[in-house]
Design a protein around this motif. Structure first.
Motif, PDB file in Angstrom:
ATOM      1  N   VAL A 147       0.840  -1.205   0.000  1.00  0.00           N
ATOM      2  CA  VAL A 147       0.000   0.000   0.000  1.00  0.00           C
ATOM      3  C   VAL A 147       0.875   1.256   0.000  1.00  0.00           C
ATOM      4  CG1 VAL A 147      -1.657   1.331   1.373  1.00  0.00           C
ATOM      5  CG2 VAL A 147      -1.982  -1.125   1.051  1.00  0.00           C
ATOM      6  N   ALA A 148       1.924   1.248   0.793  1.00  0.00           N
ATOM      7  CA  ALA A 148       2.838   2.399   0.822  1.00  0.00           C
ATOM      8  C   ALA A 148       3.528   2.589  -0.524  1.00  0.00           C
ATOM      9  CB  ALA A 148       3.871   2.213   1.929  1.00  0.00           C
ATOM     10  N   ALA A 149       3.908   1.493  -1.167  1.00  0.00           N
ATOM     11  CA  ALA A 149       4.539   1.593  -2.479  1.00  0.00           C
ATOM     12  C   ALA A 149       3.564   2.128  -3.519  1.00  0.00           C
ATOM     13  CB  ALA A 149       5.071   0.231  -2.903  1.00  0.00           C
ATOM     14  N   ALA A 150       2.309   1.704  -3.453  1.00  0.00           N
ATOM     15  CA  ALA A 150       1.304   2.216  -4.386  1.00  0.00           C
ATOM     16  C   ALA A 150       1.082   3.713  -4.196  1.00  0.00           C
ATOM     17  CB  ALA A 150      -0.007   1.452  -4.220  1.00  0.00           C
ATOM     18  N   MET A 151       1.032   4.148  -2.930  1.00  0.00           N
ATOM     19  CA  MET A 151       0.847   5.579  -2.669  1.00  0.00           C
ATOM     20  C   MET A 151       2.074   6.382  -3.085  1.00  0.00           C
ATOM     21  SD  MET A 151      -1.265   5.584   0.892  1.00  0.00           S
ATOM     22  CE  MET A 151      -1.506   7.353   0.865  1.00  0.00           C
ATOM     23  N   ALA A 152       3.251   5.832  -2.843  1.00  0.00           N
ATOM     24  CA  ALA A 152       4.480   6.537  -3.234  1.00  0.00           C
ATOM     25  C   ALA A 152       4.605   6.623  -4.751  1.00  0.00           C
ATOM     26  CB  ALA A 152       5.694   5.830  -2.635  1.00  0.00           C
ATOM     27  N   SER A 153       4.133   5.594  -5.455  1.00  0.00           N
ATOM     28  CA  SER A 153       4.217   5.642  -6.915  1.00  0.00           C
ATOM     29  C   SER A 153       3.201   6.617  -7.509  1.00  0.00           C
ATOM     30  CB  SER A 153       4.026   4.243  -7.504  1.00  0.00           C
ATOM     31  OG  SER A 153       2.723   3.793  -7.261  1.00  0.00           O
ATOM     32  N   ALA A 154       2.125   6.905  -6.795  1.00  0.00           N
ATOM     33  CA  ALA A 154       1.135   7.867  -7.276  1.00  0.00           C
ATOM     34  C   ALA A 154       1.495   9.304  -6.916  1.00  0.00           C
ATOM     35  CB  ALA A 154      -0.241   7.527  -6.718  1.00  0.00           C
ATOM     36  N   SER A 155       2.421   9.505  -6.005  1.00  0.00           N
ATOM     37  CA  SER A 155       2.789  10.857  -5.580  1.00  0.00           C
ATOM     38  C   SER A 155       3.354  11.720  -6.701  1.00  0.00           C
ATOM     39  CB  SER A 155       3.772  10.795  -4.415  1.00  0.00           C
ATOM     40  OG  SER A 155       3.132  10.239  -3.296  1.00  0.00           O
ATOM     41  N   PRO A 156       4.161  11.190  -7.607  1.00  0.00           N
ATOM     42  CA  PRO A 156       4.623  12.049  -8.709  1.00  0.00           C
ATOM     43  C   PRO A 156       3.491  12.587  -9.576  1.00  0.00           C
ATOM     44  CG  PRO A 156       6.019  10.121  -8.546  1.00  0.00           C
ATOM     45  CD  PRO A 156       4.873   9.913  -7.609  1.00  0.00           C
ATOM     46  N   LEU A 157       2.385  11.853  -9.659  1.00  0.00           N
ATOM     47  CA  LEU A 157       1.243  12.367 -10.419  1.00  0.00           C
ATOM     48  C   LEU A 157       0.653  13.603  -9.753  1.00  0.00           C
ATOM     49  CD1 LEU A 157      -0.514   8.990 -11.252  1.00  0.00           C
ATOM     50  CD2 LEU A 157       0.885  10.389 -12.762  1.00  0.00           C
ATOM     51  N   LEU A 158       0.565  13.581  -8.431  1.00  0.00           N
ATOM     52  CA  LEU A 158       0.073  14.745  -7.700  1.00  0.00           C
ATOM     53  C   LEU A 158       1.023  15.928  -7.874  1.00  0.00           C
ATOM     54  CD1 LEU A 158      -2.062  15.882  -5.811  1.00  0.00           C
ATOM     55  CD2 LEU A 158      -0.703  15.032  -3.903  1.00  0.00           C
ATOM     56  N   ALA A 159       2.323  15.651  -7.851  1.00  0.00           N
ATOM     57  CA  ALA A 159       3.306  16.732  -8.085  1.00  0.00           C
ATOM     58  C   ALA A 159       3.184  17.283  -9.491  1.00  0.00           C
ATOM     59  CB  ALA A 159       4.712  16.209  -7.816  1.00  0.00           C
ATOM     60  N   ALA A 160       2.923  16.422 -10.477  1.00  0.00           N
ATOM     61  CA  ALA A 160       2.766  16.891 -11.847  1.00  0.00           C
ATOM     62  C   ALA A 160       1.538  17.792 -11.990  1.00  0.00           C
ATOM     63  CB  ALA A 160       2.649  15.704 -12.802  1.00  0.00           C
ATOM     64  N   VAL A 161       0.443  17.434 -11.319  1.00  0.00           N
ATOM     65  CA  VAL A 161      -0.741  18.279 -11.349  1.00  0.00           C
ATOM     66  C   VAL A 161      -0.452  19.616 -10.668  1.00  0.00           C
ATOM     67  CG1 VAL A 161      -3.097  18.526 -10.449  1.00  0.00           C
ATOM     68  CG2 VAL A 161      -2.391  16.397 -11.524  1.00  0.00           C
ATOM     69  N   TYR A 162       0.295  19.555  -9.587  1.00  0.00           N
ATOM     70  CA  TYR A 162       0.616  20.792  -8.857  1.00  0.00           C
ATOM     71  C   TYR A 162       1.480  21.729  -9.712  1.00  0.00           C
ATOM     72  CZ  TYR A 162       2.472  23.905  -5.298  1.00  0.00           C
ATOM     73  OH  TYR A 162       2.827  25.011  -4.597  1.00  0.00           O
ATOM     74  N   TRP A 163       2.494  21.196 -10.344  1.00  0.00           N
ATOM     75  CA  TRP A 163       3.432  22.051 -11.092  1.00  0.00           C
ATOM     76  C   TRP A 163       2.931  22.419 -12.472  1.00  0.00           C
ATOM     77  CZ3 TRP A 163       6.626  24.532  -8.275  1.00  0.00           C
ATOM     78  CH2 TRP A 163       7.133  23.977  -7.115  1.00  0.00           C
ATOM     79  N   ARG A 164       2.238  21.520 -13.143  1.00  0.00           N
ATOM     80  CA  ARG A 164       1.802  21.771 -14.506  1.00  0.00           C
ATOM     81  C   ARG A 164       0.436  22.439 -14.572  1.00  0.00           C
ATOM     82  NH1 ARG A 164       5.438  21.164 -18.448  1.00  0.00           N
ATOM     83  NH2 ARG A 164       4.830  19.306 -19.542  1.00  0.00           N
ATOM     84  N   GLY A 165      -0.408  22.185 -13.583  1.00  0.00           N
ATOM     85  CA  GLY A 165      -1.731  22.806 -13.551  1.00  0.00           C
ATOM     86  C   GLY A 165      -2.567  22.406 -14.746  1.00  0.00           C
ATOM     87  N   MET A 166      -3.328  23.361 -15.257  1.00  0.00           N
ATOM     88  CA  MET A 166      -4.162  23.062 -16.424  1.00  0.00           C
ATOM     89  C   MET A 166      -3.248  23.010 -17.619  1.00  0.00           C
ATOM     90  SD  MET A 166      -7.688  25.127 -15.516  1.00  0.00           S
ATOM     91  CE  MET A 166      -7.484  26.285 -16.728  1.00  0.00           C
TER      92      MET A 166
END
Length: 95
Positions: free
Chosen positions: A76-95
């Motif tokens: 579960v921790a590995a799955a959450m850690a692997s999804a974290s870059p997606l959240l960072a991409a949304v944060y930095w790239r936005g729309m």
């Protein structure tokens, strides 16, 4: 050896706070993307979130029975850690 209860509670507080903050940011992003129908966007977001939560809850029990607690929580921790870059991409790239 079990960790002290205070350490576990501090980690749970930090994780809960950051997950809630990320969820609120993504809710605002969804409403901004679909500004003509914000209630529909929020309802769809909540529906998907609840279905994913129910699916994950249904999956964890068989995983614990088959793999054990430590391997399940590591997965579960590995799955959450692997999804974290997606959240960072949304944060930095936005729309």
């Amino acid at each position: 050896m079990d960790p002290p209860l205070a350490v576990a509670l501090v980690f749970i507080f930090i994780i809960s706070f950051t997950i809630t903050a990320a969820y609120n940011v993504l809710n605002v992003l969804i409403v901004d993307l679909y500004y003509s129908t914000p209630a529909t966007a929020m309802a769809a977001n909540n529906l998907v979130r609840c279905f994913l939560g129910a699916g994950a809850t249904a999956l964890v029990r068989p995983m614990i029975q088959r793999w054990g607690s430590m391997c399940t929580y590591l997965a579960v921790a590995a799955a959450m850690a692997s999804a974290s870059p997606l959240l960072a991409a949304v944060y930095w790239r936005g729309m």
